[in-house]
Design a protein around this motif. Structure first.
Motif, PDB file in Angstrom:
ATOM      1  N   SER A   4       0.865  -1.177   0.000  1.00 43.36           N
ATOM      2  CA  SER A   4       0.000   0.000   0.000  1.00 43.36           C
ATOM      3  C   SER A   4       0.903   1.229   0.000  1.00 43.36           C
ATOM      4  CB  SER A   4      -0.947   0.006   1.201  1.00 43.36           C
ATOM      5  OG  SER A   4      -0.230   0.071   2.411  1.00 43.36           O
ATOM      6  N   HIS A   6       0.822   5.605   0.497  1.00 41.16           N
ATOM      7  CA  HIS A   6       0.027   6.767   0.877  1.00 41.16           C
ATOM      8  C   HIS A   6       0.937   7.867   1.427  1.00 41.16           C
ATOM      9  CE1 HIS A   6      -3.554   8.907   2.130  1.00 41.16           C
ATOM     10  NE2 HIS A   6      -4.277   7.919   1.637  1.00 41.16           N
ATOM     11  N   TYR A  16      -7.239   4.440   6.973  1.00 36.23           N
ATOM     12  CA  TYR A  16      -5.833   4.645   6.630  1.00 36.23           C
ATOM     13  C   TYR A  16      -4.986   3.521   7.255  1.00 36.23           C
ATOM     14  CZ  TYR A  16      -1.364   7.248   6.331  1.00 36.23           C
ATOM     15  OH  TYR A  16      -0.071   7.658   6.061  1.00 36.23           O
ATOM     16  N   GLY A 164      -6.877   3.178  -1.820  1.00 38.69           N
ATOM     17  CA  GLY A 164      -8.017   3.720  -1.093  1.00 38.69           C
ATOM     18  C   GLY A 164      -9.198   3.974  -2.003  1.00 38.69           C
TER      19      GLY A 164
END
Length: 166
Positions: A4, A6, A16, A164
């Motif tokens: 992932s 971010h 999150y 997301g």
């Protein structure tokens, strides 16, 4: 390898962390441009009067990387901590979490990304995250947008990518 990716966020919301926990590798984007009016330096909390914004005032220069964003006035951290304390001092686990939040703010009062990163790492430790965390700057990838995403996934040997809702 599940990956992932971010940007760091200020006091991130539960999804999150869910995205990170579901990953083997989390790449924290620190070498991309800061997004003004995003959640990298602000978030909402619930108060008896309704939602309230908590904002870390920053010195935003155009095209500034997230890792280079400085706080405009570190003294505003005291006000922010007071707001959190007034609204959450009776919450479960406040006594365990708040001192750590105070230490993050006092030790890293000049850099937004470091404050966000330390808080995120703290929560991941509490959640028992066993995966690997990499800052994107350590990968030395210079491409942009979708190509950057693909290059990060290749560099981390990703077999799956968790994204997301956006």
């Amino acid at each position: 390898m599940i990956v992932s990716i971010h940007q760091s966020q200020f006091l991130p919301w539960i999804p999150y962390f869910y995205k990170i926990i579901a990953s083997d590798v989390f790449v924290m984007l620190d070498d991309v441009e800061f997004s003004k009016n995003g959640v990298q330096n602000r978030n909402q909390i619930k108060t008896p009067q309704g939602r309230q914004w908590l904002t870390l005032n920053i010195t935003n220069k155009s095209h500034q990387l997230i890792a280079d964003v400085a706080l405009a006035n570190p003294k505003t951290l005291e006000k922010l901590l007071k707001t959190i304390s007034q609204n959450y001092k009776k919450a479960p686990y406040f006594a365990e979490v708040f001192p750590y939040l105070e230490s993050i703010f006092s030790e890293h009062k000049n850099n937004l990304h470091t404050i966000n990163k330390r808080f995120i790492f703290y929560v991941l430790q509490i959640l028992g995250f066993q995966g690997k965390i990499i800052e994107s700057s350590s990968l030395h990838i210079t491409t942009k947008k979708q190509q950057r995403l693909l290059d990060i996934l290749r560099a981390t040997n990703a077999s799956a990518y968790i994204m997301g809702g956006g």
